[in-house]
Design an enzyme around this catalytic site. Structure first.
Site, PDB file in Angstrom:
ATOM      1  N   CYS A  88      -9.334   5.118   3.125  1.00  0.00           N
ATOM      2  CA  CYS A  88      -8.115   4.705   4.423  1.00  0.00           C
ATOM      3  C   CYS A  88      -8.943   5.689   5.558  1.00  0.00           C
ATOM      4  O   CYS A  88      -8.538   6.876   5.182  1.00  0.00           O
ATOM      5  CB  CYS A  88      -6.935   4.914   4.179  1.00  0.00           C
ATOM      6  SG  CYS A  88      -6.042   4.324   5.610  1.00  0.00           S
ATOM      7  N   GLU A 138      -9.329  -1.517   8.839  1.00  0.00           N
ATOM      8  CA  GLU A 138     -10.649  -1.197   8.020  1.00  0.00           C
ATOM      9  C   GLU A 138     -11.952  -1.718   8.641  1.00  0.00           C
ATOM     10  O   GLU A 138     -11.316  -3.181   8.941  1.00  0.00           O
ATOM     11  CB  GLU A 138     -10.030  -1.399   6.089  1.00  0.00           C
ATOM     12  CG  GLU A 138     -11.130  -1.396   5.686  1.00  0.00           C
ATOM     13  CD  GLU A 138     -11.419  -0.054   5.088  1.00  0.00           C
ATOM     14  OE1 GLU A 138     -12.778   0.328   5.819  1.00  0.00           O
ATOM     15  OE2 GLU A 138     -10.801   0.679   4.664  1.00  0.00           O
TER      16      GLU A 138
END
Length: 252
Positions: free
Chosen positions: A2, A118
Site C-alpha cells: 500500500c 494500486e
C-alpha cells in the site's frame, strides 16, 4: 503493498466514527492522494499519563486521533530517513523483524482511509485502480507506530511514525496486485487497539472475505501517479482507453 491512499474525512467525522477524542491540534487535513512521509490521522488507544509523563496503568485507556508521519522509524534508528523504506510491514514476518516486533506488541494503530490506490501492470504499462468500500464507513487499515528521539537533542519533540500492515491479496484484488493492506473490521477494533494485549496471534488474520468481496475496484486517472496532484477528481472512475486517447491523440 500500500503506497498511496485517500483520507477525506475531517476529524469531526472520525471522532464520531471511532468514538475517539481529537488530539490532532487542528493540523489534520483531508487528502485525496496520501503519499509516504506525509503526516496523517491515525487512531490509537493509550493509558493517560500524569503531569510528569508517567503512564497511569490503572486508568482506562483512551482512544484518540493523532497525527503521525507515514514511514516507520524504529526507536533505535540512527537516522529518521530510514522511515521512507518502512511504509509497509508484512503481517507474515512483523513479529520477527527487529524494526517492527516491539511496535506490533504494544503500539498498534488504525489508519482511517476512504480507499487505497494500486497499479496493475499490463506489459510495460501500469494502470491505476482505486479500491474503496460500498458505503461511507472508513476502511480501517491495521498499523503499528513508534516514537523516535534524536540522540543528540534530548529536548527535541519525538518523531511519531507509523507503518501499514499488509497481507497477501485475496479474492478479486489478486487481479490488481499480490499484496493488500490488512483491513481491520469494526468488530476487531477493540482488540487491535488494546495497549495491554501483547498476544497478536488472533489479530494478524486475513481481511474477512465479505469485506474483500464488497470492495469496488475502480479504474482511475493516471493523474494519481504524481503525488503533487490532489483533488476529488483522482477518485473518479475513468475509461482507461478514453484517457489514453486524450493524452496520446491519433496522428493525422
Amino acid at each position: 503493498m500500500c503506497g498511496r491512499y485517500a483520507a477525506t474525512k475531517d476529524p469531526a467525522k472520525l471522532i464520531e466514527e471511532f468514538e475517539a477524542i481529537d488530539l490532532t491540534e487542528g493540523r489534520a487535513r483531508i487528502d485525496h492522494n496520501v503519499a509516504p512521509t506525509k503526516n496523517v490521522v491515525t487512531v490509537v488507544q493509550r493509558h493517560p499519563r500524569d503531569d510528569e509523563g508517567q503512564v497511569l496503568e490503572d486508568e482506562p485507556a483512551e482512544r484518540s486521533l493523532r497525527l503521525m508521519k507515514w514511514g516507520l522509524v524504529p526507536f533505535w534508528a540512527k537516522d529518521p530517513s530510514v522511515g521512507s523504506r518502512m511504509i509497509n510491514t508484512r503481517a507474515e514476518t512483523a513479529a520477527e523483524k527487529p524494526a517492527f516486533r516491539r511496535a506490533l506488541v504494544s503500539r498498534r494503530c488504525l489508519v482511517p482511509a476512504d480507499g487505497w490506490f494500486e497499479w496493475r501492470r499490463t506489459g510495460k504499462e501500469k494502470e491505476p485502480f482505486y479500491m474503496t468500500g460500498p458505503g461511507d464507513e472508513s476502511l480501517s487499515f491495521g498499523g503499528i507506530w513508534e516514537s523516535w528521539h534524536p540522540k543528540d537533542d534530548k529536548d527535541a519533540s519525538p518523531l511519531i511514525t507509523f507503518s501499514i500492515i499488509t497481507t497477501d491479496a485475496a479474492g478479486q484484488l489478486t487481479d490488481i496486485h499480490h499484496r493488500m493492506p490488512l483491513i481491520v473490521p469494526r468488530s476487531h477494533w477493540d482488540g487491535w487497539l488494546d495497549p495491554d494485549r501483547d498476544d497478536v496471534t488472533d489479530l494478524l488474520v486475513p481481511t474477512p472475505d465479505d469485506i474483500v468481496a464488497s470492495l469496488e475496484l475502480r479504474p482511475v486517472s493516471s493523474q494519481v501517479n504524481n503525488v503533487r496532484n490532489n483533488g476529488p477528481e483522482l477518485l473518479d472512475r475513468v475509461d482507461p482507453q478514453h484517457e489514453a486517447a486524450l493524452f496520446d491523440p491519433p496522428k493525422s
